[in-house]
Design a protein around this motif. Structure first.
Motif, PDB file in Angstrom:
ATOM      1  N   ARG A  65       0.767  -1.270   0.335  1.00 21.54           N
ATOM      2  CA  ARG A  65       0.211  -0.118  -0.002  1.00 21.54           C
ATOM      3  C   ARG A  65       0.919   1.224   0.078  1.00 21.54           C
ATOM      4  O   ARG A  65       1.747   1.283   0.978  1.00 21.54           O
ATOM      5  CB  ARG A  65      -1.008   0.026   1.185  1.00 21.54           C
ATOM      6  CG  ARG A  65      -1.873   1.031   1.350  1.00 21.54           C
ATOM      7  CD  ARG A  65      -2.851   0.777   2.366  1.00 21.54           C
ATOM      8  NE  ARG A  65      -3.824   1.860   2.252  1.00 21.54           N
ATOM      9  CZ  ARG A  65      -4.031   2.599   3.397  1.00 21.54           C
ATOM     10  NH1 ARG A  65      -3.199   2.748   4.323  1.00 21.54           N
ATOM     11  NH2 ARG A  65      -5.335   3.553   2.971  1.00 21.54           N
TER      12      ARG A  65
ATOM     13  N   GLU B  42      -7.326   2.953  -3.093  1.00 24.09           N
ATOM     14  CA  GLU B  42      -8.049   2.953  -1.995  1.00 24.09           C
ATOM     15  C   GLU B  42      -8.386   4.371  -1.422  1.00 24.09           C
ATOM     16  O   GLU B  42      -8.394   5.096  -2.245  1.00 24.09           O
ATOM     17  CB  GLU B  42      -6.907   2.300  -0.823  1.00 24.09           C
ATOM     18  CG  GLU B  42      -6.565   0.767  -1.198  1.00 24.09           C
ATOM     19  CD  GLU B  42      -5.908  -0.052  -0.202  1.00 24.09           C
ATOM     20  OE1 GLU B  42      -5.249   0.579   0.587  1.00 24.09           O
ATOM     21  OE2 GLU B  42      -6.068  -1.376  -0.014  1.00 24.09           O
TER      22      GLU B  42
ATOM     23  N   ARG C 129      -3.162   0.384  -3.483  1.00 21.05           N
ATOM     24  CA  ARG C 129      -2.414  -0.928  -3.329  1.00 21.05           C
ATOM     25  C   ARG C 129      -1.851  -1.285  -4.615  1.00 21.05           C
ATOM     26  O   ARG C 129      -2.794  -1.268  -5.513  1.00 21.05           O
ATOM     27  CB  ARG C 129      -3.510  -1.869  -2.712  1.00 21.05           C
ATOM     28  CG  ARG C 129      -2.767  -3.133  -2.255  1.00 21.05           C
ATOM     29  CD  ARG C 129      -3.363  -3.857  -1.103  1.00 21.05           C
ATOM     30  NE  ARG C 129      -3.905  -3.214  -0.010  1.00 21.05           N
ATOM     31  CZ  ARG C 129      -3.179  -3.215   0.988  1.00 21.05           C
ATOM     32  NH1 ARG C 129      -1.926  -3.527   1.141  1.00 21.05           N
ATOM     33  NH2 ARG C 129      -3.576  -2.467   2.112  1.00 21.05           N
TER      34      ARG C 129
END
Length: 91
Positions: free
Chosen positions: A7, A40, A46
């Motif tokens: 991430r 996200e 991600r």
């Protein structure tokens, strides 16, 4: 094939994509490497990277190993072969 994910902030995606494209040009004659993303909560993204051997993950600092099954179906191909992306996520 080996999968890893991380991430990151959206502003970092370009540098990872550049690294991926350079690696793919050197090590992916079979066109099986993939760089996949999923947005996200802003500004985070991600990323998943698929490489033929674990040694190629070394420059992807902070990426952790995962399985192909960990990829979401709604992901987006950032770099790599579109046909391979279709086979992996839809086949």
């Amino acid at each position: 094939m080996v999968w890893a994910q991380k991430r990151i902030a959206a502003e970092e995606v370009g540098s990872v994509a550049l690294l991926f494209r350079e690696q793919a040009a050197s090590f992916d004659l079979s066109r099986r490497m993939l760089l996949v993303s999923l947005d996200e909560e802003w500004p985070m993204v991600r990323l998943w990277v698929c490489v033929p051997e674990a040694d190629l993950l070394t420059p992807y600092y902070g990426f952790t190993l995962c399985t192909r099954a960990d990829l979401p179906l709604a992901s987006t191909l950032l770099a790599g072969c579109p046909d391979q992306f279709g086979r992996v996520l839809q086949g």
